[in-house]
Scaffold this motif. Structure first.
Motif, PDB file in Angstrom:
ATOM      1  N   HIS A   1      -2.704  -2.028 -51.924  1.00  0.00           N
ATOM      2  CA  HIS A   1      -2.937  -0.581 -51.969  1.00  0.00           C
ATOM      3  C   HIS A   1      -1.666   0.139 -52.372  1.00  0.00           C
ATOM      4  CE1 HIS A   1      -7.007  -0.008 -50.218  1.00  0.00           C
ATOM      5  NE2 HIS A   1      -6.782  -1.262 -49.865  1.00  0.00           N
ATOM      6  N   ILE A   2      -1.833   1.441 -52.637  1.00  0.00           N
ATOM      7  CA  ILE A   2      -0.691   2.278 -53.007  1.00  0.00           C
ATOM      8  C   ILE A   2      -0.794   3.561 -52.209  1.00  0.00           C
ATOM      9  CG2 ILE A   2       0.380   3.506 -54.931  1.00  0.00           C
ATOM     10  CD1 ILE A   2      -0.159   1.066 -56.499  1.00  0.00           C
TER      11      ILE A   2
ATOM     12  N   HIS B   1      -9.657  -0.291 -53.798  1.00  0.00           N
ATOM     13  CA  HIS B   1     -10.485   0.715 -54.494  1.00  0.00           C
ATOM     14  C   HIS B   1     -11.147   0.139 -55.745  1.00  0.00           C
ATOM     15  CE1 HIS B   1      -8.585   3.410 -51.678  1.00  0.00           C
ATOM     16  NE2 HIS B   1      -7.479   2.794 -51.980  1.00  0.00           N
TER      17      HIS B   1
ATOM     18  N   GLU C   1      -4.809   4.942 -58.411  1.00  0.00           N
ATOM     19  CA  GLU C   1      -4.501   3.814 -57.537  1.00  0.00           C
ATOM     20  C   GLU C   1      -5.309   2.587 -57.933  1.00  0.00           C
ATOM     21  OE1 GLU C   1      -4.418   2.462 -52.817  1.00  0.00           O
ATOM     22  OE2 GLU C   1      -5.290   4.412 -53.355  1.00  0.00           O
TER      23      GLU C   1
ATOM     24  N   MET D   1      -4.473   4.452 -50.070  1.00  0.00           N
ATOM     25  CA  MET D   1      -4.152   4.512 -48.642  1.00  0.00           C
ATOM     26  C   MET D   1      -5.441   4.327 -47.847  1.00  0.00           C
ATOM     27  SD  MET D   1      -1.869   5.138 -46.329  1.00  0.00           S
ATOM     28  CE  MET D   1      -2.008   5.212 -44.568  1.00  0.00           C
ATOM     29  N   PRO D   2      -5.522   3.365 -46.941  1.00  0.00           N
ATOM     30  CA  PRO D   2      -6.696   3.169 -46.090  1.00  0.00           C
ATOM     31  C   PRO D   2      -6.559   3.920 -44.778  1.00  0.00           C
ATOM     32  CG  PRO D   2      -5.190   1.354 -45.881  1.00  0.00           C
ATOM     33  CD  PRO D   2      -4.574   2.290 -46.871  1.00  0.00           C
TER      34      PRO D   2
HETATM   35 ZN   LIG Z   1      -5.747   2.567 -51.061  1.00  0.00          ZN
END
Ligand SMILES: [Zn+2]
Length: 460
Positions: A188-189, A79, A99, A1-2
């Motif tokens: 992303h996750i 990441h 992730e 998650m950003p």
């Molecule tokens: Zn992420």
């Protein structure tokens, strides 16, 4: 998650990521392979300007049929590296369930599927590494030394992770820009929590920035297409999952660059937004969430990763079928081709730099390819300008862009033409040239086709 970048009051950014790179071939040529399934080659024709038009090879590619190898997709597995595993894993089942491992698995599947469609691919990382440094004794990390990539004069890992994050993200942006990718897809996750407690829910959502010149027109469509592709590909899972659609949120990686008037949450901080922003449409897709075990098991499985990658491919096919005006530039000099995995420069600064014009060159052979879905209008012009700069490449067009005396034929989708780019290479200190096609007063950079940039010297 950003973490997002709210526009006016820019909040501090903390997005922890990692990446990787490799050396480009010397002199470019469009890969022959794309012609194996091409329709019988139409003969080259001479254009009004006397240059030879190479017909679109055609193909069975579902992503871009006219000339798939003219397209470059930058894949960013979120990441990575020793210091950044991504979102916390509620199941605590180790690195395979992190992730960074899932995003890499999906990214590699995506590369395989795209290359099978004859589409060019560059990756910000294709293993568990970091680009801007990954060394911290306290965490047992002895990766590469730190680099100040964004130019804020700082590098390294500190409590907030902010300095390292920005250098890492800037390095990934630079890679996509120097490769002149058509699009960037960041994978992303999610791991949603409420008051620190994991929320057991499965969903996909995709973000884009609507403030870039191509934001509303291109990035929005790319986000919609990728989100739809992923959500549809996962609709057969045995548990409930949500399609949360798209949202305009300027995460650092995909944000427009720093502009006068911007500010950060921390007083005096002016680096919470990239100073060299993405020069092509980019999206950040939270393809799934690991707070629901069934979804996490799907996300670590090869079948699940393949399904998601295929969903992204379907989305890209929709996007490219719909993208009207676009151009690919290949300067036929070492390092001048688009779509090459750029080689990382040594040292402790930015990794990826613009190609250098051979000394004493008075012109550069340039291949232009129509990589859009619409024929180019007549009377396109090539504009160029130089600017003194110690940057790896220019973040924006020089003030003084002048039309070049080059005839640009109205190419059909997939067609290409080789022209001679007249260049008066300035002597002395480092300068960068910015070359872009323009239709009337609108340069193709405004449509999200990165300009061709060449430096007059390798000296920095
Ligand atoms: Zn992420």
């Amino acid at each position: 998650m950003p973490f997002p970048v709210p526009r006016v009051i820019v909040a501090a950014i903390l997005l922890l990521l990692t990446a990787c790179g490799s050396t480009p071939p010397p002199v470019p040529s469009l890969p022959a392979s794309s012609r194996t399934d091409a329709s019988p080659a139409a003969t080259p024709t001479a254009s009004a300007g006397g240059s030879v038009i190479v017909p679109a090879p055609g193909s069975s590619s579902e992503v871009y049929r006219p000339n798939p190898s003219a397209i470059t997709v930058a894949i960013d597995p979120g990441h990575g590296g020793c210091l950044d595993w991504g979102v916390p894993d509620p199941s605590q089942r180790g690195i395979a369930y992190s992730e960074k491992a899932m995003t890499l698995g999906i990214g590699l599947q995506l590369r395989k599927l795209l290359e099978a469609q004859r589409i060019g691919v560059v990756m910000t990382r294709d293993e568990d590494v970091a680009l801007a440094g990954d060394r911290d004794a306290a965490h047992g990390c002895d990766g590469p030394p730190w680099r100040d990539v964004d130019g804020d004069g700082k590098a390294g890992f500190e409590q907030t992770g902010r300095i390292r994050t920005r250098d890492e993200l800037q390095a990934r942006i630079d890679l996509a820009n120097v490769a002149r990718a058509d699009v960037l897809v960041s994978i992303h996750i999610n791991s949603p929590t409420e008051n620190g407690v994991p929320v057991k829910v499965a969903f996909s959502e995709t973000y884009y920035d609507d403030e870039t010149p191509w934001g509303v027109d291109r990035s929005d469509r790319l986000a919609e297409a990728v989100q739809h592709g992923v959500a549809s590909a996962l609709r057969h899972v045995s548990y409930d999952r949500q399609d949360r659609g798209v949202e305009a949120r300027a995460f650092y990686l995909i944000a427009r660059q720093w502009a006068k008037g911007d500010s950060c949450t921390t007083a005096g901080d002016t680096w919470c937004v990239p100073h060299r922003g993405l020069q092509e449409p980019g999206v950040l897709s939270e393809v799934g969430s690991i707070s629901l075990k069934a979804e996490q098991n799907m996300l670590v499985s090869e079948a699940g990763q393949h399904t998601i990658a295929q969903g992204i491919v379907d989305g890209l096919a929709t996007f490219f079928a719909d993208r009207d005006l676009a151009v690919r530039y290949d300067a036929l000099i070492p390092g001048g081709a688009a779509g090459q995995q750029p080689a990382a420069a040594g040292g402790d600064g930015p990794l990826y730099w613009a190609a250098v014009v051979p000394r004493d060159a008075t012109s550069v052979p340039l291949r232009l390819t129509n990589s859009g879905s619409a024929p180019w209008p007549a009377e396109l012009r090539l504009l160029a300008g130089w600017q003194a700069s110690d940057q790896p490449y220019l973040a924006a067009a020089p003030d003084d862009l002048r039309p070049l005396d080059v005839t640009v034929p109205a190419l059909a989708p997939g067609e290409s033409v080789e022209v001679t780019l007249p260049l008066t290479v300035p002597d002395g200190a480092r300068q960068l040239s910015w070359i872009t096609l323009a239709s009337g007063s609108t340069p193709f950079t405004e449509h999200g086709s990165p300009a061709l940039q060449l430096a007059n010297t390798a000296n920095r």
